[in-house]
Design a protein around this motif. Structure first.
Motif, PDB file in Angstrom:
ATOM      1  N   LEU A 131       8.291  11.649   2.578  1.00 41.64           N
ATOM      2  CA  LEU A 131       7.334  12.240   4.220  1.00 41.64           C
ATOM      3  C   LEU A 131       8.273  13.804   3.496  1.00 41.64           C
ATOM      4  N   ALA A 132       9.693  13.303   3.703  1.00 41.77           N
ATOM      5  CA  ALA A 132      10.151  14.384   3.799  1.00 41.77           C
ATOM      6  C   ALA A 132      10.442  15.663   3.134  1.00 41.77           C
ATOM      7  N   PRO A 133      10.214  15.201   1.635  1.00 39.21           N
ATOM      8  CA  PRO A 133       9.917  16.876   0.764  1.00 39.21           C
ATOM      9  C   PRO A 133       8.493  17.360   0.863  1.00 39.21           C
ATOM     10  N   LEU A 134       7.446  17.023   1.880  1.00 49.41           N
ATOM     11  CA  LEU A 134       6.289  17.530   1.560  1.00 49.41           C
ATOM     12  C   LEU A 134       6.152  17.752   3.287  1.00 49.41           C
ATOM     13  N   ALA A 135       7.818  17.392   3.620  1.00 50.84           N
ATOM     14  CA  ALA A 135       7.600  18.527   5.206  1.00 50.84           C
ATOM     15  C   ALA A 135       8.047  20.198   4.407  1.00 50.84           C
ATOM     16  N   PHE A 136       8.597  20.192   3.906  1.00 48.59           N
ATOM     17  CA  PHE A 136       9.870  20.714   3.697  1.00 48.59           C
ATOM     18  C   PHE A 136       9.404  22.457   2.755  1.00 48.59           C
ATOM     19  N   GLY A 137       7.935  21.843   2.193  1.00 45.59           N
ATOM     20  CA  GLY A 137       6.365  22.095   1.520  1.00 45.59           C
ATOM     21  C   GLY A 137       6.349  22.787   2.072  1.00 45.59           C
ATOM     22  N   ARG A 138       6.139  22.809   3.513  1.00 48.87           N
ATOM     23  CA  ARG A 138       5.356  24.004   4.656  1.00 48.87           C
ATOM     24  C   ARG A 138       3.902  23.610   4.229  1.00 48.87           C
ATOM     25  N   GLN A 139       3.420  22.811   3.722  1.00 61.00           N
ATOM     26  CA  GLN A 139       1.847  22.367   3.875  1.00 61.00           C
ATOM     27  C   GLN A 139       1.526  22.174   4.721  1.00 61.00           C
ATOM     28  N   ASP A 140       0.235  22.158   5.558  1.00 55.59           N
ATOM     29  CA  ASP A 140      -0.203  21.684   7.089  1.00 55.59           C
ATOM     30  C   ASP A 140      -0.932  19.962   6.559  1.00 55.59           C
ATOM     31  N   TYR A 141      -0.030  18.860   7.170  1.00 59.39           N
ATOM     32  CA  TYR A 141      -0.152  17.874   6.910  1.00 59.39           C
ATOM     33  C   TYR A 141      -1.087  17.018   7.933  1.00 59.39           C
ATOM     34  N   VAL A 142      -2.051  17.935   9.065  1.00 63.02           N
ATOM     35  CA  VAL A 142      -2.023  17.390   9.900  1.00 63.02           C
ATOM     36  C   VAL A 142      -3.553  16.759   9.535  1.00 63.02           C
ATOM     37  N   GLY A 143      -3.793  15.740  10.274  1.00 59.77           N
ATOM     38  CA  GLY A 143      -5.272  14.844   9.980  1.00 59.77           C
ATOM     39  C   GLY A 143      -5.231  14.106   8.577  1.00 59.77           C
ATOM     40  N   TYR A 144      -4.026  14.251   7.748  1.00 60.46           N
ATOM     41  CA  TYR A 144      -3.449  13.295   6.300  1.00 60.46           C
ATOM     42  C   TYR A 144      -3.429  11.975   6.703  1.00 60.46           C
ATOM     43  N   LYS A 145      -4.135  11.278   6.208  1.00 58.78           N
ATOM     44  CA  LYS A 145      -3.717   9.246   6.306  1.00 58.78           C
ATOM     45  C   LYS A 145      -3.461   8.911   4.831  1.00 58.78           C
ATOM     46  N   VAL A 146      -1.752   7.806   5.428  1.00 57.93           N
ATOM     47  CA  VAL A 146      -1.425   6.876   4.490  1.00 57.93           C
ATOM     48  C   VAL A 146      -2.664   5.673   4.720  1.00 57.93           C
ATOM     49  N   LEU A 147      -3.457   5.171   3.488  1.00 63.45           N
ATOM     50  CA  LEU A 147      -3.894   3.681   3.298  1.00 63.45           C
ATOM     51  C   LEU A 147      -3.185   3.202   2.670  1.00 63.45           C
ATOM     52  N   ARG A 148      -3.402   1.529   3.072  1.00 64.28           N
ATOM     53  CA  ARG A 148      -3.064   1.066   2.333  1.00 64.28           C
ATOM     54  C   ARG A 148      -4.577  -0.135   2.165  1.00 64.28           C
ATOM     55  N   THR A 149      -4.556  -0.767   0.444  1.00 64.47           N
ATOM     56  CA  THR A 149      -5.800  -1.228   0.206  1.00 64.47           C
ATOM     57  C   THR A 149      -5.562  -1.769  -0.875  1.00 64.47           C
ATOM     58  N   SER A 150      -6.440  -3.351  -0.345  1.00 62.82           N
ATOM     59  CA  SER A 150      -6.338  -3.937  -1.417  1.00 62.82           C
ATOM     60  C   SER A 150      -8.149  -5.206  -2.194  1.00 62.82           C
ATOM     61  N   TRP A 151      -8.159  -5.578  -3.099  1.00 61.49           N
ATOM     62  CA  TRP A 151      -9.462  -5.718  -2.882  1.00 61.49           C
ATOM     63  C   TRP A 151      -9.033  -7.233  -4.493  1.00 61.49           C
ATOM     64  N   ASP A 152     -10.523  -7.605  -4.772  1.00 53.92           N
ATOM     65  CA  ASP A 152     -10.287  -8.684  -5.694  1.00 53.92           C
ATOM     66  C   ASP A 152     -10.843  -8.740  -6.437  1.00 53.92           C
ATOM     67  N   ASP A 153     -11.385  -8.159  -7.716  1.00 58.04           N
ATOM     68  CA  ASP A 153     -11.081  -7.782  -9.431  1.00 58.04           C
ATOM     69  C   ASP A 153     -11.445  -6.570  -9.770  1.00 58.04           C
ATOM     70  N   ALA A 154     -11.094  -6.900 -10.983  1.00 53.43           N
ATOM     71  CA  ALA A 154     -11.255  -5.561 -11.680  1.00 53.43           C
ATOM     72  C   ALA A 154     -11.700  -4.716 -11.923  1.00 53.43           C
ATOM     73  N   HIS A 155     -13.100  -4.860 -12.029  1.00 51.09           N
ATOM     74  CA  HIS A 155     -13.556  -4.351 -11.826  1.00 51.09           C
ATOM     75  C   HIS A 155     -13.748  -3.032 -10.684  1.00 51.09           C
ATOM     76  N   THR A 156     -13.203  -3.196  -9.751  1.00 49.29           N
ATOM     77  CA  THR A 156     -13.421  -2.863  -8.274  1.00 49.29           C
ATOM     78  C   THR A 156     -12.212  -1.373  -8.766  1.00 49.29           C
ATOM     79  N   SER A 157     -10.766  -2.038  -9.419  1.00 54.13           N
ATOM     80  CA  SER A 157      -9.933  -1.209  -9.609  1.00 54.13           C
ATOM     81  C   SER A 157      -9.957  -0.188 -10.503  1.00 54.13           C
ATOM     82  N   VAL A 158     -11.545  -0.416 -11.488  1.00 51.73           N
ATOM     83  CA  VAL A 158     -11.575   0.816 -12.152  1.00 51.73           C
ATOM     84  C   VAL A 158     -12.371   1.557 -11.212  1.00 51.73           C
ATOM     85  N   GLU A 159     -13.366   1.387 -10.525  1.00 51.98           N
ATOM     86  CA  GLU A 159     -14.137   1.718  -9.524  1.00 51.98           C
ATOM     87  C   GLU A 159     -13.167   2.684  -8.666  1.00 51.98           C
ATOM     88  N   VAL A 160     -12.372   2.598  -8.112  1.00 54.09           N
ATOM     89  CA  VAL A 160     -11.081   2.768  -7.305  1.00 54.09           C
ATOM     90  C   VAL A 160     -10.766   3.919  -7.958  1.00 54.09           C
TER      91      VAL A 160
END
Length: 187
Positions: free
Chosen positions: A7-36
């Motif tokens: 995140l350090a590069p983001l902090a020095f870019g002076r953009q406001d990241y309030v409310g931004y989220k980091v998500l870890r996601t996983s799923w079971d099939d190739a069709h969902t991979s394409v959709e995501v």
């Protein structure tokens, strides 16, 4: 530490990241991979953590990424039933501010030798470090110019201060990233 270095590069870019989220996601099939993958490609705020690029999502069954609050809500609404979603960071802006405040608190009264070398320093901290290392015998610093943002660009001479000396000289170059944090020279 991984969170700060990511995140350090983001902090020095002076953009406001309030409310931004980091998500870890996983799923079971190739069709969902394409959709995501297709969904993420349409978003303006997506910052991929793993895999490195959005186009690689179609070859995986998992991804970690950062999104704005609105786009993370849209992602959860779209894929909440077919994708396992685990928030890694609920508010990126809060984490950046916390780490910036902690860094400022820990470096305000430190000598140059005590500054943390495992964190990005702010420009004032870096300048403090440069100027505190100067001594008349072995180390000198000279302002060579000014950056677009008005920060000084320093040249630092370490070692024998006599330019006509027969001692061997080594030249080390460092660059400044467009957002004005230091990066190593690649030559």
């Amino acid at each position: 530490m991984k969170i700060f270095s990511a995140l350090a590069p983001l902090a020095f870019g002076r953009q406001d990241y309030v409310g931004y989220k980091v998500l870890r996601t996983s799923w079971d099939d190739a069709h969902t991979s394409v959709e995501v993958g297709a969904f993420l490609e349409r978003l303006s705020s997506v910052d991929m953590w793993e895999p490195e690029h959005v186009e690689y999502v179609t070859y995986t069954q998992a991804a970690d990424f950062m999104l704005s609050e609105e786009e993370s809500d849209a992602f959860m609404a779209e894929f909440g039933d077919q994708v396992k979603i685990t928030p890694i960071i609920d508010d990126v802006g809060f984490v950046i501010d916390q780490q910036r405040n902690e860094q400022e608190r820990t470096t305000q009264s430190l000598r140059a030798a005590d500054l943390p070398y495992d964190q990005y320093l702010t420009y004032p901290q870096l300048e403090q470090w440069i100027l505190s290392t100067v001594d008349d015998e072995l180390i000198s610093a000279e302002v060579l110019g000014e950056t677009y943002n008005g920060n000084n660009v320093y040249g630092i001479h370490i070692g024998d201060q006599n330019p006509s000396s027969d001692k061997k000289k080594i030249f080390i170059e460092c660059n400044v990233h467009a957002r004005e944090w230091v990066t190593p020279g690649i030559n």
